[in-house]
Design a protein around this motif. Sequence first.
Motif, PDB file in Angstrom:
ATOM      1  N   ASP A 137       0.803  -1.225   0.000  1.00 43.90           N
ATOM      2  CA  ASP A 137       0.000   0.000   0.000  1.00 43.90           C
ATOM      3  C   ASP A 137       0.836   1.276   0.000  1.00 43.90           C
ATOM      4  O   ASP A 137       0.457   2.270   0.592  1.00 43.90           O
ATOM      5  CB  ASP A 137      -0.972  -0.003   1.180  1.00 43.90           C
ATOM      6  N   GLY A 138       1.969   1.238  -0.658  1.00 42.24           N
ATOM      7  CA  GLY A 138       2.763   2.454  -0.779  1.00 42.24           C
ATOM      8  C   GLY A 138       3.986   2.428   0.112  1.00 42.24           C
ATOM      9  O   GLY A 138       4.286   1.426   0.755  1.00 42.24           O
ATOM     10  N   PRO A 139       4.667   3.536   0.154  1.00 40.68           N
ATOM     11  CA  PRO A 139       5.908   3.581   0.949  1.00 40.68           C
ATOM     12  C   PRO A 139       5.634   3.288   2.422  1.00 40.68           C
ATOM     13  O   PRO A 139       4.692   3.819   3.008  1.00 40.68           O
ATOM     14  CB  PRO A 139       6.405   5.020   0.786  1.00 40.68           C
ATOM     15  N   HIS A 140       6.434   2.423   2.969  1.00 40.43           N
ATOM     16  CA  HIS A 140       6.336   2.065   4.383  1.00 40.43           C
ATOM     17  C   HIS A 140       7.734   1.747   4.853  1.00 40.43           C
ATOM     18  O   HIS A 140       8.488   1.050   4.168  1.00 40.43           O
ATOM     19  CB  HIS A 140       5.434   0.846   4.550  1.00 40.43           C
TER      20      HIS A 140
END
Length: 154
Positions: A138-141
Amino acid sequence: MADGAALWRIARDSEALDLNSSYSYLLWCRDFAGTSAVARDERGEPVGFVTGYVRPDRPRTLLVWQVAVDDAYRGRGIAAALLDGLVARVSGEYGITSVETTITPGNTASDRLFDSFAERHGAALEREVLFPTGLFPDGPHDPEVLYRIGPLSL
């Protein structure tokens, strides 16, 4: 179950935790109340919490999912007291001998909390990346670093 909404608000307001759905906090308070703890103010309102569960494949390990304290109550040792109390309770009930949690790099408050927990309980602390950045869909983490603490001397 009644504490689920308050726990969600405390997590949201922490600005440090990954916020789960409000539904998940309601379920957590129903299904994992025995391996979680809530701190309350003088009116009985939740001001902090620690959520956890016993790992199914390592039944002597408590995985601490989240720890949060309302901003107005931080700096009073509530998180450490919650963690110590929870581990003491579940150690007696489940025979817990180790604790695991994950912390993102840069979360110095959580790092200090678990470093001091290990020290208070005379336990070794090992760290390794459990979930690298690329696994999160779900995106940058930031990566999630696994902290393994044990064996505990309670």
